[in-house]
Design a protein around this motif. Sequence first.
Motif, mmCIF file in Angstrom:
data_model
loop_
_atom_site.group_PDB
_atom_site.id
_atom_site.type_symbol
_atom_site.label_atom_id
_atom_site.label_comp_id
_atom_site.label_asym_id
_atom_site.label_seq_id
_atom_site.Cartn_x
_atom_site.Cartn_y
_atom_site.Cartn_z
ATOM 1 N N VAL A 145 78.181 -13.659 68.331
ATOM 2 C CA VAL A 145 77.776 -14.433 69.505
ATOM 3 C C VAL A 145 76.446 -13.933 70.054
ATOM 4 C CG1 VAL A 145 78.384 -15.027 71.880
ATOM 5 C CG2 VAL A 145 80.140 -15.085 70.103
ATOM 6 N N TRP A 146 76.328 -12.601 70.247
ATOM 7 C CA TRP A 146 75.088 -12.106 70.845
ATOM 8 C C TRP A 146 73.941 -12.128 69.841
ATOM 9 C CZ3 TRP A 146 71.921 -8.176 69.443
ATOM 10 C CH2 TRP A 146 72.428 -7.087 68.724
ATOM 11 N N GLU A 147 74.244 -11.966 68.546
ATOM 12 C CA GLU A 147 73.172 -12.039 67.552
ATOM 13 C C GLU A 147 72.425 -13.367 67.649
ATOM 14 O OE1 GLU A 147 74.867 -9.338 63.828
ATOM 15 O OE2 GLU A 147 75.425 -11.440 63.965
ATOM 16 N N LEU A 148 73.167 -14.414 67.949
ATOM 17 C CA LEU A 148 72.563 -15.750 68.051
ATOM 18 C C LEU A 148 71.990 -16.029 69.427
ATOM 19 C CD1 LEU A 148 75.196 -17.843 66.089
ATOM 20 C CD2 LEU A 148 72.801 -17.522 65.441
ATOM 21 N N TRP A 149 72.849 -15.921 70.456
ATOM 22 C CA TRP A 149 72.441 -16.435 71.771
ATOM 23 C C TRP A 149 71.511 -15.495 72.520
ATOM 24 C CZ3 TRP A 149 73.070 -20.921 70.552
ATOM 25 C CH2 TRP A 149 74.238 -21.410 69.965
ATOM 26 N N ALA A 150 71.624 -14.194 72.314
ATOM 27 C CA ALA A 150 70.660 -13.280 72.951
ATOM 28 C C ALA A 150 69.264 -13.557 72.424
ATOM 29 C CB ALA A 150 71.053 -11.830 72.698
ATOM 30 N N ALA A 151 69.172 -13.805 71.121
ATOM 31 C CA ALA A 151 67.859 -14.091 70.520
ATOM 32 C C ALA A 151 67.314 -15.435 70.981
ATOM 33 C CB ALA A 151 67.966 -14.057 69.000
ATOM 34 N N LEU A 152 68.115 -16.474 70.865
ATOM 35 C CA LEU A 152 67.619 -17.822 71.169
ATOM 36 C C LEU A 152 67.324 -18.004 72.654
ATOM 37 C CD1 LEU A 152 69.901 -19.971 68.826
ATOM 38 C CD2 LEU A 152 67.583 -19.148 68.420
ATOM 39 N N SER A 153 68.045 -17.282 73.514
ATOM 40 C CA SER A 153 67.844 -17.443 74.957
ATOM 41 C C SER A 153 66.485 -16.937 75.416
ATOM 42 C CB SER A 153 68.953 -16.725 75.733
ATOM 43 O OG SER A 153 68.818 -15.318 75.603
ATOM 44 N N ILE A 154 65.875 -16.033 74.619
ATOM 45 C CA ILE A 154 64.560 -15.507 75.005
ATOM 46 C C ILE A 154 63.462 -15.992 74.072
ATOM 47 C CG2 ILE A 154 65.494 -13.428 76.107
ATOM 48 C CD1 ILE A 154 64.766 -11.921 73.506
ATOM 49 N N GLY A 155 63.788 -16.933 73.193
ATOM 50 C CA GLY A 155 62.780 -17.487 72.297
ATOM 51 C C GLY A 155 62.460 -16.608 71.110
ATOM 52 N N ALA A 156 63.354 -15.664 70.785
ATOM 53 C CA ALA A 156 63.136 -14.793 69.635
ATOM 54 C C ALA A 156 63.597 -15.478 68.352
ATOM 55 C CB ALA A 156 63.872 -13.468 69.826
ATOM 56 N N CYS A 157 63.330 -14.826 67.228
ATOM 57 C CA CYS A 157 63.649 -15.373 65.913
ATOM 58 C C CYS A 157 64.957 -14.778 65.397
ATOM 59 C CB CYS A 157 62.496 -15.067 64.944
ATOM 60 S SG CYS A 157 62.773 -15.620 63.259
ATOM 61 N N VAL A 158 65.720 -15.586 64.658
ATOM 62 C CA VAL A 158 66.946 -15.126 64.020
ATOM 63 C C VAL A 158 66.820 -15.313 62.512
ATOM 64 C CG1 VAL A 158 69.448 -15.405 63.834
ATOM 65 C CG2 VAL A 158 68.331 -15.764 66.034
ATOM 66 N N ALA A 159 66.998 -14.236 61.751
ATOM 67 C CA ALA A 159 67.025 -14.320 60.292
ATOM 68 C C ALA A 159 68.481 -14.360 59.856
ATOM 69 C CB ALA A 159 66.321 -13.116 59.673
ATOM 70 N N LEU A 160 68.837 -15.337 59.039
ATOM 71 C CA LEU A 160 70.228 -15.544 58.649
ATOM 72 C C LEU A 160 70.516 -14.870 57.312
ATOM 73 C CD1 LEU A 160 70.550 -19.337 59.536
ATOM 74 C CD2 LEU A 160 71.138 -17.383 60.958
ATOM 75 N N LEU A 161 71.497 -13.981 57.313
ATOM 76 C CA LEU A 161 71.953 -13.348 56.081
ATOM 77 C C LEU A 161 73.037 -14.228 55.477
ATOM 78 C CD1 LEU A 161 71.829 -10.654 54.370
ATOM 79 C CD2 LEU A 161 73.806 -9.924 55.714
ATOM 80 N N PRO A 162 72.942 -14.580 54.199
ATOM 81 C CA PRO A 162 73.996 -15.403 53.578
ATOM 82 C C PRO A 162 75.367 -14.768 53.789
ATOM 83 C CG PRO A 162 72.136 -15.170 52.086
ATOM 84 C CD PRO A 162 71.870 -14.244 53.243
ATOM 85 N N LEU A 163 76.356 -15.583 54.157
ATOM 86 C CA LEU A 163 77.679 -15.064 54.495
ATOM 87 C C LEU A 163 78.270 -14.229 53.371
ATOM 88 C CD1 LEU A 163 79.343 -18.061 56.387
ATOM 89 C CD2 LEU A 163 78.588 -15.889 57.339
#
Length: 276
Positions: free
Chosen positions: A135-153
């Motif tokens: 949850v925080w990996e996604l929303w903490a980043a997106l809430s401040i305009g940061a980038c998220v790199a997705l690791l394949p599941l």
Amino acid sequence: LKAGGAYLPLDPAYPSTRLRQVLDDAAPRLLLADAAGRAALGAEALADLTVVDLETATSTWAELPASDPEPRALGLTSRHLAYVIYTSGSTGTPKGVMVEHQSLVNHTTWQADRFQFAAHDIFLQRTSPSFDAAVWELWAALSIGACVALLPLERQLDTRTIFDLINKCQITILQLVPSLLSALLMVTDVEQNEIDSLRYVFCGGELLKNEQAAKWLQFAPRALVNVYGPTEATIDATAWVYSTGFNTPVVPIGRPIANTRIYLLDGHGAPVPFGA
């Protein structure tokens, strides 16, 4: 989330019986799925659901206005649910933990402020969405305009892939369980400069031992944060920034996050005395 709704994450890697059990219990009104998701669930589970196919050329919301819905007009408040995540079921039948928008906002704001996350940070999203750590990996980043790199599941536990992605994407914020932290230290062909971009490494989900933390900081001398909290308390309830020279066997779980109180109780639910 912007519409005031709640989401229920389903990991297609889970057994179909587990996924159907969650669907039957939560009874969502709408399912967003691609081909992999539909295959994981099976046709029988989809029969009674409204399914939005994420791979269609024209989405079902294409004709809707681009503006956000007005929360007050819809009667929405911060007490509406943000997400429902199911426990592992280790103590019985898996139970859906319901977390409100206000709790998610509080954690997101605390973490961004406490650790001074910025728009130039790059977060590695390596946790299954069915665990609240994601949850925080996604929303903490997106809430401040940061980038998220997705690791394949399917590569969540592949240490070489994790190191390669940190280096390639210049990851600055990383989250690991302590056992994976130890596993990373066993990859002998990794150079320290491959992870020079890291600013913070967060550990949670398991007991963090001083030996693990000390070894990691010898390899990568940067901030290591021990976070603790059950899913019901919204991801993390406490945090401790590890410092070199700390030498007790167990790393403390730290102090409560913003707007949170911690009570230390005995087996009867009464407060323990100081020093206990």
